[in-house]
Enzyme design. Structure first.
Site: not given
Ligand code: NI
Length: 241
Positions: A50, A192
């Protein structure tokens, strides 16, 4: 003289051909074993990332995934696309799956239609303009969804089952250990790709789980292999058997 030249050229061509054949063979054998495996018979797991793209970290991650023959899924931030069109095209070209993570990284619950569209539809349109297709998943920031998000999503909503909170302490070893300990067939890992430590962790996770016989696949591949259809507006956390 001409004869020697001719022989010389033939020898050079033969050498080139042999070299090329060797290169192709080495490349073939260097591919991970799982590249040709049958998905339905293997332990499967999906890496998802993400908050990207971010050129430095995402590019290094893509390099590492390519070396390992691994496909992942990236949930992208719309406002970061303009400077990263080449990175997004590379993801797509190299077989990774792409999803929407809103334009500004905002919580999608309690938004009206116009605000929802400004976050999701705008990002979808940007991705379509870059990639020429329009089949993107949605991951709502913070994993927050409600009936409104389901109704407006226009695509499957993908959450996760393994979250080491890599953003919290950016501790590579802790993240690797937690993910490897929680790994199970059908899982969806959340990381991430905007932190160097998370890129290090992701590649170490791939190596450790490869050694345990896991095959890394995209979200579409994971659910297809398990015979689960992904429907617009429905929420999915995993494909556990
Ligand atoms: Ni996010």
């Amino acid at each position: 003289m001409r004869r020697y030249q001719k022989r010389g050229i033939i020898a050079v061509l033969a050498g080139l051909l042999a070299g090329l054949t060797l290169l192709i063979c080495v490349r073939r054998t260097a591919l991970p074993v799982d590249a040709s495996a049958h998905l339905s018979q293997q332990k499967l797991i999906a890496l998802t990332f993400d908050d990207g793209p971010r050129r430095s970290t995402t590019t290094r991650l893509l390099d590492g995934l390519a070396e390992r023959g691994v496909k992942a899924t990236f949930f992208l931030i719309g406002k970061q696309l303009a400077d990263h069109e080449d990175v997004v095209r590379r993801m797509d070209r190299e077989g990774h799956q792409i999803g929407i993570h809103t334009f500004d990284h905002v919580q999608l619950t309690d938004l009206n239609q116009a605000d929802f569209d400004a976050q999701v539809v705008t990002t979808r349109t940007l991705l379509k303009d870059i990639l020429g297709h329009n089949d993107f998943l949605l991951r709502p920031p913070y994993g927050k969804w409600d009936e409104g998000v389901k109704k407006r999503a226009g695509c499957p909503i993908i959450l996760w089952s393994i979250d080491p909170e890599d953003w919290n302490d950016k501790n590579t070893d802790r993240v690797v250990n937690m993910v490897v300990n929680q790994a199970r067939d059908g899982g969806i890992i959340l990381l991430h790709d905007i932190y160097p430590q998370s890129v290090d962790a992701a590649l170490a996770i791939v190596d450790k789980l490869h050694a345990q016989g896991y095959y890394f696949c995209t979200i579409d591949q994971l659910f297809a292999a398990r015979g689960i259809s992904l429907n617009p507006g429905e929420v999915y956390w995993n494909a556990y058997p």
